[in-house]
Design a protein around this motif. Structure first.
Motif, PDB file in Angstrom:
ATOM      1  N   PRO A 182      -8.929  -6.511  -2.631  1.00 55.75           N
ATOM      2  CA  PRO A 182      -7.901  -6.695  -3.657  1.00 55.75           C
ATOM      3  C   PRO A 182      -8.080  -8.032  -4.383  1.00 55.75           C
ATOM      4  O   PRO A 182      -8.768  -8.929  -3.895  1.00 55.75           O
ATOM      5  CB  PRO A 182      -6.599  -6.668  -2.848  1.00 55.75           C
ATOM      6  N   SER A 188      -7.399  -1.649  -1.359  1.00 52.67           N
ATOM      7  CA  SER A 188      -6.896  -2.301  -0.143  1.00 52.67           C
ATOM      8  C   SER A 188      -8.041  -2.860   0.690  1.00 52.67           C
ATOM      9  O   SER A 188      -7.826  -3.365   1.787  1.00 52.67           O
ATOM     10  CB  SER A 188      -6.090  -1.311   0.705  1.00 52.67           C
ATOM     11  N   ARG A 196       0.816  -1.202   0.000  1.00 52.77           N
ATOM     12  CA  ARG A 196       0.000   0.000   0.000  1.00 52.77           C
ATOM     13  C   ARG A 196       0.858   1.264   0.000  1.00 52.77           C
ATOM     14  O   ARG A 196       0.356   2.361   0.178  1.00 52.77           O
ATOM     15  CB  ARG A 196      -0.937  -0.003   1.206  1.00 52.77           C
ATOM     16  N   ASN A 203      -5.706   7.684   0.860  1.00 52.07           N
ATOM     17  CA  ASN A 203      -6.077   7.207  -0.467  1.00 52.07           C
ATOM     18  C   ASN A 203      -7.573   6.901  -0.497  1.00 52.07           C
ATOM     19  O   ASN A 203      -8.083   6.215   0.397  1.00 52.07           O
ATOM     20  CB  ASN A 203      -5.312   5.929  -0.824  1.00 52.07           C
ATOM     21  N   ASN A 248      -6.064  -2.137  -7.396  1.00 54.42           N
ATOM     22  CA  ASN A 248      -5.377  -1.235  -6.462  1.00 54.42           C
ATOM     23  C   ASN A 248      -6.125  -1.031  -5.148  1.00 54.42           C
ATOM     24  O   ASN A 248      -5.685  -0.251  -4.305  1.00 54.42           O
ATOM     25  CB  ASN A 248      -5.110   0.124  -7.121  1.00 54.42           C
ATOM     26  N   VAL A 302     -10.593   3.311  -8.458  1.00 56.33           N
ATOM     27  CA  VAL A 302     -10.222   2.174  -7.620  1.00 56.33           C
ATOM     28  C   VAL A 302     -10.951   0.921  -8.101  1.00 56.33           C
ATOM     29  O   VAL A 302     -12.156   0.958  -8.384  1.00 56.33           O
ATOM     30  CB  VAL A 302     -10.573   2.457  -6.144  1.00 56.33           C
ATOM     31  N   ARG A 339      -2.910 -10.302  -6.301  1.00 56.65           N
ATOM     32  CA  ARG A 339      -2.168  -9.367  -5.447  1.00 56.65           C
ATOM     33  C   ARG A 339      -1.965  -9.952  -4.051  1.00 56.65           C
ATOM     34  O   ARG A 339      -0.889  -9.835  -3.464  1.00 56.65           O
ATOM     35  CB  ARG A 339      -2.905  -8.037  -5.346  1.00 56.65           C
TER      36      ARG A 339
END
Length: 537
Positions: A171, A168, A93, A109, A166, A162, A175
């Motif tokens: 995901p 969090s 992140r 973010n 990407n 988003v 990833r």
């Protein structure tokens, strides 16, 4: 004391001028909407049939619709381009951008867009008891209440949209797999796995998509409110004084409490509210102001209070819901009023400014986090441990992505578990599920509304109101690590080991309560629309 304060206020040149002007203005035919109270037993002594009013009673059904939108962001570590360290580089992140930070810091973010809707019917009974003393009771019924979330895709340029690549919050498996393979190793011991949880940074908290999804639609009876309101001064009775209305309301926690396994809307709070309102009519204009303070107290069956029933645990820093206060200022404009027929028409412009303290509360994430549809709930510690094939490839990214749920002691059932390593070594098979409230930061509130009050006769009134409330940006996951106890000989909070059960906050989850991982709600605006048809007797 109150008399001395008022004497000082009237010493102000501006207020003295307004008071003097009031002496030459005609008295109000009825009190302004903001300070209006039901009265009874007027002219009780002489019983003149032309003026005797033994009883006043209003029945006011109000339909209200609220529509709110917000953006939810999350903290992340930021370093300028060029900085490097093994610890920082392993954080998936990490923001590496000198345009966003000139030195190592924490930035926010954007992660999700939030939408809430609520439609309510309030049935309010208002009855005059004696002179300007009023009893009121409100019974609310919620037709529909929902909280919806989706990936943040509101960037017109398309550069900061988003999605699973990407996010969090939700995901992609690829990833998660890549990050987990850098943190965990095949054949790790309980201690190594527990230590690795501190370095793992890519959890899946719940499922998201590009469309708003609602985990739970709620409806039903909400908590009713009763109250007494009294006006010791009334400018209709005495034009030399402004109207002063004092009020106390009590919201009773009788409705079913909102939980993960129901569709109820009750809060489980005894809420006491005190208000002081004042207004003064000058011909066709009536300015007013008011103060209100809300003190919520948790009931025994609410989600507030201790999350660990063990009396030895003193680590939970915050137990109570947030308190709040509000200051209101506004003016009612009365373009037409007829004292003989009782007709009255008004336009009400109002602004409010408030503050809400830190506390534990429901948030925009509550339904999605607590839902049984959330695959991370009802997990054992063994079910979230990584599994590898012979080549060191992670086989269960979906399970490892749920490891956040075992990092909060109060998530364990039947009793909190403070040390994951110890629980693994002892063969503990407790299930973990997030069913809790979050610790919410303090914030300010700003609101404005425009109302239309139409009263064609003394027996009927129609009101329509539209407005917006803005909540300042604030944290919605902000639990403290805990509290040092007399059991320890140092000044730190024990997060593991024998002292953890005394000192660690059972509601603390480092996955989203640590600085650098917390969630924040921003651009939070709620539009309000309400209509009332008051029957007056």
């Amino acid at each position: 004391m109150l008399v001395r304060v008022l004497n000082r206020l009237t010493a102000s040149p501006l207020l003295a001028t307004l008071a003097a002007a009031a002496l030459f203005m005609p008295a109000s035919a009825t009190a302004g909407e903001f300070t209006d109270l039901m009265d009874a037993a007027d002219n009780f002594d002489d019983r003149d049939p032309d003026t005797y009013d033994p009883f006043d009673f209003n029945l006011e059904p109000t339909f209200r619709f609220d529509h709110g939108t917000a953006r939810i962001s999350r903290e992340a570590a930021c370093v300028p381009t060029g900085g490097s360290s093994s610890t920082v580089d392993e954080n998936p992140r990490l923001v590496r951008d000198s345009g966003r930070c000139s030195e190592a810091t924490v930035v926010n973010n954007k992660e999700m867009l939030y939408r809430q809707t609520r439609s309510t019917l309030d049935i309010t009974l208002r009855a005059g008891l004696y002179k300007d003393l009023e009893f009121r009771a409100t019974l609310p019924y919620v037709f529909e209440s929902s909280r919806a979330l989706k990936y943040a895709d509101d960037d017109p340029s398309g550069r900061r949209i988003v999605d699973a690549a990407n996010s969090s919050v939700d995901p992609s498996d690829d990833r998660i797999r890549r990050h987990a393979e850098t943190v965990f190793q095949p054949g790790e011991s309980a201690s190594q796995f527990a230590a690795g949880l501190d370095d793992f940074q890519l959890y899946r908290f719940f499922d998201l998509s590009n469309q708003y999804s609602t985990a739970q639609t709620r409806s039903g009876l909400a908590d009713p409110t009763i109250g007494l309101h009294w006006a010791p001064w009334n400018d209709h009775r005495d034009p030399t004084k402004a109207t002063l209305a004092l009020g106390m309301d009590y919201t009773m926690p009788v409705a079913e409490v909102e939980r993960f396994d129901n569709s109820a809307v009750g809060r489980g709070l005894h809420q006491l509210s005190w208000s002081v309102n004042s207004s003064k009519k000058f011909d066709w204009i009536e300015p007013y102001f008011g103060l209100k303070y809300n003190l919520p107290l948790a009931s025994t069956n609410s989600l507030y209070g201790r999350t660990d029933p063990n009396a030895d645990s003193q680590g939970q820093v915050l137990l109570n819901p947030p308190m709040s206060g509000m200051f209101t200022v506004g003016t009612e404009f009365i373009p037409y009023e007829d004292a003989e027929t009782g007709a009255r028409y008004g336009i009400d412009l109002r602004f409010s400014f408030g503050y809400t303290s830190e506390g534990r509360d429901y948030t925009a994430l509550f339904d999605h986090m607590t839902s049984d549809d959330n695959v991370c709930n009802n997990r054992t510690i063994d079910s979230v441990r990584p599994e590898f094939d012979g080549d060191g490839n992670l086989l269960n990214p979906d399970d490892v992505a749920c490891a956040w749920v075992v990092r909060q002691p109060s998530n364990a059932r039947p009793l909190p578990i403070y040390d994951v390593r110890e629980a693994i070594e002892s063969g503990d098979t407790s299930e973990f599920a997030f069913r809790d409230l979050a610790t919410v930061g303090s914030y300010g509130t700003f609101a404005g509304q425009l109302g239309l009050n139409l009263q064609p006769s003394p027996y009927f009134q129609f009101k329509a109101v539209g407005g917006i409330t803005h909540h300042q940006s604030h944290l919605i996951t902000n639990a403290r690590t805990g509290r040092n106890s007399s059991q320890s000989n140092d000044d730190t909070v024990a997060l593991t080991g024998p002292d953890a059960r005394y000192e660690r906050n059972p509601a603390y989850n480092p996955s989203y309560d640590n600085s650098g991982a917390r969630f924040r709600i921003e651009n939070y605006n709620i539009w309000h629309f309400a209509v009332t048809a008051a029957l007056q007797f």
